[in-house]
Design an enzyme around this catalytic site. Sequence first.
Site, PDB file in Angstrom:
ATOM      1  N   GLU A 161      -2.528 -13.886   1.531  1.00 26.88           N
ATOM      2  CA  GLU A 161      -2.732 -12.982   2.657  1.00 26.88           C
ATOM      3  C   GLU A 161      -4.187 -13.048   3.110  1.00 26.88           C
ATOM      4  O   GLU A 161      -4.478 -13.096   4.296  1.00 26.88           O
ATOM      5  CB  GLU A 161      -2.354 -11.552   2.269  1.00 26.88           C
ATOM      6  CG  GLU A 161      -2.452 -10.595   3.455  1.00 26.88           C
ATOM      7  CD  GLU A 161      -2.146  -9.144   3.084  1.00 26.88           C
ATOM      8  OE1 GLU A 161      -2.001  -8.840   1.904  1.00 26.88           O
ATOM      9  OE2 GLU A 161      -2.070  -8.336   4.018  1.00 26.88           O
ATOM     10  N   ARG A 162      -5.099 -13.075   2.149  1.00 29.95           N
ATOM     11  CA  ARG A 162      -6.513 -13.133   2.486  1.00 29.95           C
ATOM     12  C   ARG A 162      -6.833 -14.379   3.276  1.00 29.95           C
ATOM     13  O   ARG A 162      -7.591 -14.349   4.235  1.00 29.95           O
ATOM     14  CB  ARG A 162      -7.364 -13.122   1.216  1.00 29.95           C
ATOM     15  CG  ARG A 162      -7.668 -11.735   0.791  1.00 29.95           C
ATOM     16  CD  ARG A 162      -8.249 -11.669  -0.600  1.00 29.95           C
ATOM     17  NE  ARG A 162      -7.941 -10.365  -1.122  1.00 29.95           N
ATOM     18  CZ  ARG A 162      -7.756 -10.090  -2.397  1.00 29.95           C
ATOM     19  NH1 ARG A 162      -7.864 -11.037  -3.298  1.00 29.95           N
ATOM     20  NH2 ARG A 162      -7.478  -8.879  -2.762  1.00 29.95           N
ATOM     21  N   SER A 213       0.828  -1.214   0.000  1.00 29.28           N
ATOM     22  CA  SER A 213       0.000   0.000   0.000  1.00 29.28           C
ATOM     23  C   SER A 213       0.858   1.258   0.000  1.00 29.28           C
ATOM     24  O   SER A 213       1.979   1.272   0.525  1.00 29.28           O
ATOM     25  CB  SER A 213      -0.887   0.039   1.239  1.00 29.28           C
ATOM     26  OG  SER A 213      -1.773  -1.030   1.240  1.00 29.28           O
ATOM     27  N   TRP A 240       1.484   1.260   5.889  1.00 24.99           N
ATOM     28  CA  TRP A 240       0.929   0.018   6.469  1.00 24.99           C
ATOM     29  C   TRP A 240       1.888  -1.148   6.303  1.00 24.99           C
ATOM     30  O   TRP A 240       1.480  -2.292   6.199  1.00 24.99           O
ATOM     31  CB  TRP A 240      -0.445  -0.356   5.872  1.00 24.99           C
ATOM     32  CG  TRP A 240      -1.414   0.759   5.839  1.00 24.99           C
ATOM     33  CD1 TRP A 240      -2.054   1.259   4.754  1.00 24.99           C
ATOM     34  CD2 TRP A 240      -1.860   1.542   6.965  1.00 24.99           C
ATOM     35  NE1 TRP A 240      -2.863   2.318   5.109  1.00 24.99           N
ATOM     36  CE2 TRP A 240      -2.758   2.507   6.467  1.00 24.99           C
ATOM     37  CE3 TRP A 240      -1.577   1.545   8.328  1.00 24.99           C
ATOM     38  CZ2 TRP A 240      -3.385   3.454   7.283  1.00 24.99           C
ATOM     39  CZ3 TRP A 240      -2.196   2.482   9.140  1.00 24.99           C
ATOM     40  CH2 TRP A 240      -3.087   3.411   8.604  1.00 24.99           C
ATOM     41  N   ALA A 273      -2.524   4.770  -2.779  1.00 26.63           N
ATOM     42  CA  ALA A 273      -2.851   3.496  -3.440  1.00 26.63           C
ATOM     43  C   ALA A 273      -3.239   2.492  -2.367  1.00 26.63           C
ATOM     44  O   ALA A 273      -2.399   1.773  -1.832  1.00 26.63           O
ATOM     45  CB  ALA A 273      -1.663   2.982  -4.264  1.00 26.63           C
ATOM     46  N   GLY A 274      -4.500   2.490  -1.996  1.00 29.04           N
ATOM     47  CA  GLY A 274      -5.021   1.578  -0.978  1.00 29.04           C
ATOM     48  C   GLY A 274      -5.844   0.508  -1.655  1.00 29.04           C
ATOM     49  O   GLY A 274      -5.302  -0.433  -2.228  1.00 29.04           O
TER      50      GLY A 274
END
Lengths: 379, 393
Positions: free
Chosen positions: B249-250, B134, B164, B138-139
């Site tokens: 990651e999810r 991030s 982050w 750009a999130g």
Amino acid sequence: MPLVLSDEQQMLRESARGYLAEQAPVAHLRKLRDERDDTGFSRALWRGFAEMGWAGVLIAEEFGGVGLGHVEAGVLLEEMGRTLAPSPFLSTAVVAASAIGLAGSAQHKAQHLPRIAAGELVAALAIDEGAKHKPSRIALAAARHANGFRLNGTKTFVIDGHVADLLIVAARTAGGIEDKQGVTLFLVDAKTPGLARERTIMVDSRNAARLAFENVDVTADAVLGEVDEGAPWLERVLSIGRAGLAAELVGAGSEAFDRTVSYLKERRQFGRAIGEFQALQHRVAQVYDDLEMARSAVLKALQTMDENLDGAGPIASVAKAKAGQAAKLASQEAVQMHGGMGMTDELDIGLFMKRIRVAQELFGDVQFHADRLARMRGY
Amino acid sequence: MSDLEQFRGEVRSWLEKNCPPEMRRPSLNEDDVCWGGRKPSFQSDAQRVWLERMGERGWTVPEWPKQYGGGGLTREEAKVLREEMARLHCRAALTSFGIWMLGPALLKYGSEAQKRKYLPEIARGEIRWCQGYSEPNAGSDLASLQTKAEDKADHFLVNGQKIWTSYADRADWIFCLVRTDFAAKKHEGISFLLFDMASPGVSTTPISLISGKSPFCQTFFHDVKVPKGNLVGERNKGWEIAKYLLTHERESIGAFGITQIGRSLGELAAETVGHDDGVLADPLLRAKIAEFEVDGWCFLLSMQRAADMAKAGQGSGAYSSVLKYYGAELNKRRHELMMDGGGSDALEWEGARSHDGKAAREWLRSKANSIEGGTSEIQLNIIAKRLLGLPGA
């Protein structure tokens, strides 16, 4: 066991889907409803189910069945949910056949199971006495009389009870009406004198009955299992019924959902497909998530029935609660997203909402099962 | 005895012999977790020994191939290892973004030389990685990232800023998304670079969250020189790797919802609201907890089903969004219910009685579950478009 269908189970699903699309599409239910059919289902279709081996899906081969398991029965129910196919499959082939197969004497099995498998006998479980499912409270009295018992009391929401040949009746033989001990299951011929039944056509165009027992005499042979010891059998049979209904709910909910997603791609407003609108996209995605969660619990419940029926009570409640919640959400969103068309009788979507409402009520609604789990978990 | 049962016996006796008693208790707090790294901060000798022994066997990454430092176990064997570790209450020897995120991406996209260099270091916990994804602008629209890597013949020159970046201040290396082509469409000019956080020009500042101190940092790159060999995959093809890695990651954030289920919410609430005729005295709270537990149970089973579906070849990458969305929302619900059940006890922010506001801080921290790794709204977009085929806006 992996939480996926085996190749054979997937083949069964494909063949069931093909058969039902041809023999019992939603139009079949609509026709029965519009013609105010006396039986409420098609005897010819039920014979067809027997020829396919479905009526005997859970019945051992020695009694004329095909001896498959609960996962297979659930696969069939899910597909029946997709086309809203009305038949005594749940009441007779799943619930009654399990009750007799599990708790019945050798004579009971030999007498009834082959006829169920052949599609010749319709049987129904008479459990509820009030408008809400409460199997812990059984008041219908069975007093010892002559060589048998004399039954007095009422039952309601007896699915297919209006045409059943045989009734499985939960009755009180001892103790207070809330006592676990003292419940006995009886096999009662529907033509026994003193038994009055009123057909109740339900919102889903399917049928149940209210039963009134007035000095209905049965012999000691009518006892299914042991006297006063019916509660554990009832518990197992209800778990089987609940998991089966949960499978049907996932089927009906998924079909309503699939039709809704298709509609969102076709229906155009403001010069574009309404499925482009994020307000709708996010809501259908949430419905999809809930249905997927329900699907996992249903498969696990069905597998658990096949592996360890006595341990399946909690997961059957999880499955019934989640499937009820997810299918209700799917059908409510389906009506809303079809707009005015969703409110018309012409479109099938409303029929899905009606069936889902009934199936989620039968054998305990979402609240009943959440409460049951909370008690099991000690809070 | 089947081979698997024999393996189970071997695993059991090895764990009994090699897992120090201190490592058979749950971690006390966030600092009592072993992250490894060049300058590891072991909380105890037991932690160090446990990492060395597990790393030696490759059991920190049981399913990775042996030649890259893994355990070379089959899926079934790895399951046995997890089960036996759970039976003895062994904690994870190593917690690592290298294991969860970079490793799977390198196994799929890395060159042979990269796999041989980086994977064994990850397996043994020698290098601690952080993730540079991030940016301030750009999130959710991650592909619009602006950190640039210019081609200077023998190296890339990196300039820009990340946000982050968890534990950037303690990490040894970073895997980083950079723009290598500004003329191309936004998804087609991104590359995947690895570099040392000790390189000149890298600096970090920590970010405080509503829950208090946090592992998150802002990370700045000013003329950082990165060797050309540190590019993973092809230049300008980094977005594919980024997406693959986000799937992992999810899955791990989704799994977060279930890893902490210890005492049941019902027991917890009983302490504050009491019982009435055998059930929780607060019927509305009880109903919410019961509904939560139904959903929690279904979520656990769905995690299992997703793994089984993937194994049976029925999986879909986008399915991770189903689990990420549901798991994140579920964990937030769980913390809301813990706060409801805890009452004013759960509102204490400092002091030993509340473990320095553990309940409140975890409740606040859980709010990020539906933001990090792609917001819940982004997951719903992915489900709508990729699983349901709805037209894109």
